[in-house]
Design a protein around this motif. Sequence first.
Motif, PDB file in Angstrom:
ATOM      1  N   TRP A  99       2.781  10.997  -2.983  1.00  0.00           N
ATOM      2  CA  TRP A  99       3.173  10.571  -1.639  1.00  0.00           C
ATOM      3  C   TRP A  99       4.257   9.508  -1.718  1.00  0.00           C
ATOM      4  CZ3 TRP A  99      -1.309   9.504  -4.043  1.00  0.00           C
ATOM      5  CH2 TRP A  99      -1.943   8.289  -3.872  1.00  0.00           C
ATOM      6  N   ASP A 100       4.111   8.326  -1.142  1.00  0.00           N
ATOM      7  CA  ASP A 100       5.228   7.365  -1.050  1.00  0.00           C
ATOM      8  C   ASP A 100       6.061   7.335  -2.336  1.00  0.00           C
ATOM      9  OD1 ASP A 100       3.556   6.728   1.077  1.00  0.00           O
ATOM     10  OD2 ASP A 100       3.747   4.573   0.806  1.00  0.00           O
ATOM     11  N   LEU A 138       3.739   7.009  -5.621  1.00  0.00           N
ATOM     12  CA  LEU A 138       2.281   6.878  -5.658  1.00  0.00           C
ATOM     13  C   LEU A 138       1.735   8.247  -6.006  1.00  0.00           C
ATOM     14  CD1 LEU A 138       1.394   4.595  -2.610  1.00  0.00           C
ATOM     15  CD2 LEU A 138       2.063   3.977  -4.945  1.00  0.00           C
ATOM     16  N   HIS A 153      -5.855   6.872  -1.138  1.00  0.00           N
ATOM     17  CA  HIS A 153      -5.429   5.467  -1.031  1.00  0.00           C
ATOM     18  C   HIS A 153      -6.170   4.531  -1.981  1.00  0.00           C
ATOM     19  CE1 HIS A 153      -2.892   6.569   2.267  1.00  0.00           C
ATOM     20  NE2 HIS A 153      -3.909   7.176   2.842  1.00  0.00           N
ATOM     21  N   TRP A 166      -0.187   0.130  -4.702  1.00  0.00           N
ATOM     22  CA  TRP A 166       0.445   0.678  -3.508  1.00  0.00           C
ATOM     23  C   TRP A 166       1.952   0.441  -3.551  1.00  0.00           C
ATOM     24  CZ3 TRP A 166      -3.171  -0.469   1.320  1.00  0.00           C
ATOM     25  CH2 TRP A 166      -4.315   0.333   1.210  1.00  0.00           C
ATOM     26  N   SER A 167       2.604   0.841  -2.485  1.00  0.00           N
ATOM     27  CA  SER A 167       4.058   1.012  -2.512  1.00  0.00           C
ATOM     28  C   SER A 167       4.864  -0.246  -2.752  1.00  0.00           C
ATOM     29  CB  SER A 167       4.530   1.622  -1.204  1.00  0.00           C
ATOM     30  OG  SER A 167       4.113   2.943  -1.178  1.00  0.00           O
ATOM     31  N   ARG A 222       1.810  -5.433   2.698  1.00  0.00           N
ATOM     32  CA  ARG A 222       2.180  -4.582   1.568  1.00  0.00           C
ATOM     33  C   ARG A 222       3.635  -4.137   1.638  1.00  0.00           C
ATOM     34  NH1 ARG A 222      -1.721  -1.599   4.591  1.00  0.00           N
ATOM     35  NH2 ARG A 222      -0.837   0.124   5.792  1.00  0.00           N
ATOM     36  N   ASP A 223       4.022  -3.345   0.647  1.00  0.00           N
ATOM     37  CA  ASP A 223       5.284  -2.587   0.618  1.00  0.00           C
ATOM     38  C   ASP A 223       6.538  -3.451   0.492  1.00  0.00           C
ATOM     39  OD1 ASP A 223       3.441  -0.576   1.050  1.00  0.00           O
ATOM     40  OD2 ASP A 223       4.126  -0.060   3.066  1.00  0.00           O
ATOM     41  N   GLU A 236       5.563  -5.178   4.940  1.00  0.00           N
ATOM     42  CA  GLU A 236       4.705  -4.904   6.101  1.00  0.00           C
ATOM     43  C   GLU A 236       3.679  -6.014   6.273  1.00  0.00           C
ATOM     44  OE1 GLU A 236       2.337  -1.323   5.704  1.00  0.00           O
ATOM     45  OE2 GLU A 236       1.294  -1.651   7.599  1.00  0.00           O
ATOM     46  N   GLU A 256       5.309   0.082   8.324  1.00  0.00           N
ATOM     47  CA  GLU A 256       5.152   0.268   6.889  1.00  0.00           C
ATOM     48  C   GLU A 256       6.490   0.494   6.201  1.00  0.00           C
ATOM     49  OE1 GLU A 256       1.125   1.857   6.061  1.00  0.00           O
ATOM     50  OE2 GLU A 256       1.849   3.523   7.269  1.00  0.00           O
ATOM     51  N   ILE A 316       8.304   2.797   8.922  1.00  0.00           N
ATOM     52  CA  ILE A 316       7.542   3.993   9.320  1.00  0.00           C
ATOM     53  C   ILE A 316       6.302   3.591  10.110  1.00  0.00           C
ATOM     54  CG2 ILE A 316       8.386   5.454   7.443  1.00  0.00           C
ATOM     55  CD1 ILE A 316       5.739   4.795   5.934  1.00  0.00           C
ATOM     56  N   TYR A 333       5.692  12.115   6.233  1.00  0.00           N
ATOM     57  CA  TYR A 333       5.471  10.684   6.467  1.00  0.00           C
ATOM     58  C   TYR A 333       6.111   9.904   5.323  1.00  0.00           C
ATOM     59  CZ  TYR A 333       3.454   6.380   8.128  1.00  0.00           C
ATOM     60  OH  TYR A 333       3.310   5.112   8.612  1.00  0.00           O
ATOM     61  N   SER A 334       6.133   8.583   5.534  1.00  0.00           N
ATOM     62  CA  SER A 334       6.652   7.667   4.516  1.00  0.00           C
ATOM     63  C   SER A 334       8.118   7.938   4.202  1.00  0.00           C
ATOM     64  CB  SER A 334       5.799   7.709   3.253  1.00  0.00           C
ATOM     65  OG  SER A 334       5.803   6.430   2.660  1.00  0.00           O
TER      66      SER A 334
END
Length: 491
Positions: A75-76, A99, A111, A163-164, A245-246, A264, A338, A354, A420-421
């Motif tokens: 994903w991301d 990720l 997650h 995480w991202s 995060r991110d 975020e 995000e 996002i 997404y992302s």
Amino acid sequence: LPALQDGPEPTPHTQEAHAPEDDFTAKWTRADARQLQRVSDPTTPPRENSMPASQTMPEVPQDFPDMSNDQVWVWDSWPLTDEDGNQYSVKGQEIIFSLVADRSLGFDERHQYAKIGYFYRETGVPAEERPENGGWTYGGLVFDEGVTDQIFEDKSFSHQTQWSGSARVFKGGEVKLFFTDVAFYRDAQGQDVKPYDPRLTLSVGKVHSTGKDVKLTGFNKVTELLQADGEYYQTGEQNPSFNFRDPFTFEDPAHPGETYMVFEGNTAMPRDEAYCTEEDLGYQAGDPFAETTDEVNASGATYQIANIGLAKATNEDLTEWEFLPPILSANCVTDQTERPQFVFKDGKSYLFTITHRGTFAAGIDGPEGVYGFVGDGIRSDFKPLNGSGLALGNPTNLNYQQGQPFAPNADQHPGAFQAYSHYVMPGGLVQSFIDTIGSPDDFVRGGTLAPTVKMDIAGDTTNVDYSYGDGGLGGWADVPANININPGGQV
Ligand code: FRU
């Protein structure tokens, strides 16, 4: 163009720049966000898109190829960049970080098990000449076991996950990987024993390319950069389901030599005492469609108080940072802004982020997608792009409920969860991952990157370029480098 539906006027925004250190936070107001519903066609029948085509990602087909060749969920994802967002290949090899999670897990379980992996492929090959899935080789995980848990004093976590973030390349092939290091403390029933603990962190390593394959070394230590402070950025004590995060680092053209980071966050109010102000609502005097603060504050909308944070590096190694006030808040608009990032173009600062349909506040509705804001600097009175902020959304019918990625709604457009992302790349290219495509009787979960699309970013608008690729859809998982560096890493 379909007629604009009745609704409030948007908030005027000057785009005027303030110093990065100033205590000025732009507001994505309810009046702004309610423009989303004003451009949605209330007569659109089930399963069709009610939103403007110019801000809608073309429909992604269900028979997508998997970029990992069945090895991992993906994903991301983010490329290897410099301080200006340029994307690099090293000795002819493009590199992205993603990720990833084991494919034996359900996609929605990802997650708590996310780890950062990497992929590489040869640069400079046109998308149509690559294998359909983008032609990436999965290089494996970035971190060995036992590295990213080091920073947590309390080792009683049930899950420790990555995480991202974002990755910056420096001379000699040095890579600074900024990411979110997260510990969850849950019991056997999945309930929090104490709030989860996300921290913005840095790990440094090196990229080595033989010209054929890519190896990473280092990444054996994590440096903690920032934890939410409770003053600008909500903490777990204030709200156990806070967002923090991110990290995305960049250089502001107006302040050469300084390094900033956006991330975020949430507005730092205790969950049950949160309230929104007249300025958060942003209505003009006498607007017949205005709401009162009492109404909004009683509606449950105060549970959605996202912001976009700003921090500044205070040393050259980028290991020490200080918080600055948030640059944008979305109080009573949405709970998640995000993967924020900046794109600098034509003297303007474009802030992209996002958000999900499901994280909008009571009384606000809009598609899953990437939203954008434009101003004269990194801290400005940002104007939402295209009036509402929507830059590129999934095809969505706002007249019908969204459902869930694991249980889509039969009346909803089958593409409402398709991507997404989103991450905006040089030239207005946008990459994203596939979540779910289809309807209740026939849907497929994603876990791989979607086709890259292109949007034209100009002034305070974005428009999908339908002449790009096949009707607007470019190559699958196409994350092209625009700069090549040699193995010594000299740019
Ligand atoms: C976006 C996101 C990020 C987070 C990651 C966790 O898809 O929610 O904000 O870092 O996914 O999986």
